[in-house]
Design an enzyme around this catalytic site. Structure first.
Site, short mmCIF file in Angstrom:
data_model
loop_
_atom_site.label_atom_id
_atom_site.label_comp_id
_atom_site.label_asym_id
_atom_site.label_seq_id
_atom_site.Cartn_x
_atom_site.Cartn_y
_atom_site.Cartn_z
N CYS A 1 0.83 -1.22 0.00
CA CYS A 1 0.00 0.00 0.00
C CYS A 1 0.85 1.26 0.00
CB CYS A 1 -0.93 0.00 1.21
SG CYS A 1 -0.06 -0.09 2.80
N HIS B 1 -1.70 1.04 7.15
CA HIS B 1 -2.05 1.29 5.76
C HIS B 1 -1.61 2.68 5.32
CE1 HIS B 1 -4.09 0.32 2.11
NE2 HIS B 1 -5.09 1.18 2.25
N ASN C 1 -7.72 5.24 -2.30
CA ASN C 1 -7.16 4.01 -1.75
C ASN C 1 -6.61 3.13 -2.86
OD1 ASN C 1 -6.47 2.12 0.18
ND2 ASN C 1 -8.57 1.61 0.77
#
Length: 398
Positions: free
Chosen positions: A66, A334, A355
């Site tokens: 991520c 994250h 995202n």
């Protein structure tokens, strides 16, 4: 941070979304369409206040990368801000180089440091400075027939190699262990080309980074907020995935949102690392906030109503933030990309966040996060120093 979509949703089907190449139609410049589900449309009425340029939503697949997806998306937005045609950068090129550097560090530390897929936003900048950059079309990291990232086998293999090296059966290390280790990585992700053609011109990763991407790595500042370290000085980011032991500027809690607000108003987006393990973070609903009650103290009716429209929030203090970090209630889960600001029907402000879990939620890959959530759960944020308020920049000496 390394949480992936499978870990969060527990659904095998989520990896059906692949990362396509970027073209002009993929670039969203002040045109984010908040195509919510019917349920979300009935619960929230968001009005965009600021919506900066970004490229299309991607999926990191079954990988803990991520941090690379978020920060490369951030660099793509920096290209837009600078008036350049953005290029979809290879997220796995950054990750591949981190795996190499992390392995070297792991051996030097006799195995007493984090391994795995996890990393930080500064890792992408550090790798850009050392290795350059390449377009995703040149280096996808999909080297063995898959159409999505799937890194578990590779992770087990490289851990086995490094564990054997650390045991040092010869009594002294040979110069070949790094070649063997890199060969394992490249067998899964592919070898990095020394030269490649892009739009009719030949580049190296370093020349592509300089001539096409065109950012200056020294322009990017990483910050966080802790009460156990002096303000306006650098301090160690004490999270396991900070394998390179980078330091961040320590600022006051409320200054984190001041930085984000100022950056957005001046046209700069923000790379954001955070905790997403809270019950009040809902990817499906595209909404994150800090409820006034702990989840376990809520009635069943209150739990069902958590994402049904705007809610009152808990007031956050620096002491609460530090305690949550120290008690592992705030974890470095994250990284995402803050690209704008919106208001709900009550006038409350939210950050628009991109995202890397594909276009799989009510807002097709985006979510809305309250400022209180950002104050409470941020582990670090990175911004171009041009986006920092001038008074704070003076305090930091940047």
């Amino acid at each position: 941070m390394k949480k992936n979509l499978m870990q969060t949703l527990g659904l095998a089907t989520v990896f059906l979304f692949s990362c396509g190449s970027v073209n002009a139609q993929d670039i969203l410049v002040n045109s984010l369409k908040l195509n919510a589900s019917d349920n979300s449309k009935n619960s929230f009425k968001f009005t965009e206040q600021i919506n900066l340029g970004t490229t299309s939503v991607k999926s990191q697949g079954s990988s803990g990368t991520c941090w690379s997806y978020a920060t490369n998306s951030y660099l793509e937005s920096e290209m837009i801000r600078m008036g350049k045609q953005p290029v979809e950068l290879s997220q796995i090129f950054s990750a591949r180089n981190v795996y190499v550097e992390k392995g070297i560090n792991y051996v030097r530390m006799h195995g007493a440091v984090s391994l795995g897929d996890g990393g930080e936003t500064h890792d992408v900048i550090n790798m850009f400075r050392k290795y350059g950059a390449v377009p995703r079309e040149v280096y996808t990291g999909l080297n063995y027939g898959t159409d999505k990232n799937k890194f578990a086998e590779m992770a087990a293999m490289i851990e086995g190699v490094l564990s054997a090296v650390v045991k040092n059966p010869n009594g002294t290390l040979t110069p070949n262990w790094q070649k063997a280790y890199t060969a394992v990585i490249d067998s899964y992700l592919g070898e990095v080309p020394e030269k490649f053609n892009y739009k009719g011109k030949e580049y190296t990763p370093q020349s592509f980074a300089k001539e096409v991407v065109g950012i200056n790595p020294d322009d990017y500042i990483e910050m966080s907020s802790f009460t156990n370290a002096p303000y306006y000085q650098k301090t160690m980011l004490m999270v396991p995935d900070n394998w390179s032991f980078d330091q961040v500027y320590n600022i006051k809690m409320n200054e984190m949102t001041d930085v984000i607000d100022n950056a957005l108003k001046k046209g700069y987006t923000v790379a954001w690392a955070t905790d997403v393990s809270e019950k009040s973070f809902s990817w499906k609903n595209g909404f994150a906030y800090v409820p006034t009650k702990k989840f376990d103290d809520m009635s069943e009716e209150e739990k069902k109503d958590m994402f049904n429209g705007p809610k009152q929030e808990l007031d956050i203090t620096p002491e609460m933030r530090q305690q949550a970090f120290d008690n592992y209630q705030t974890t470095d889960d994250h990284a995402m990309h803050i690209i704008g600001l919106a208001k709900d029907q009550s006038g409350k402000e939210y950050y628009i966040v991109k995202n890397s879990w594909g276009a799989t939620n009510d807002y097709q890959g985006f979510l809305f996060v309250t400022k209180n959530f950002v104050k409470y759960k941020t582990t670090a944020l990175m911004v171009n120093k041009g986006g920092i308020p001038s008074d704070l920049a003076k305090k930091l000496g940047v």
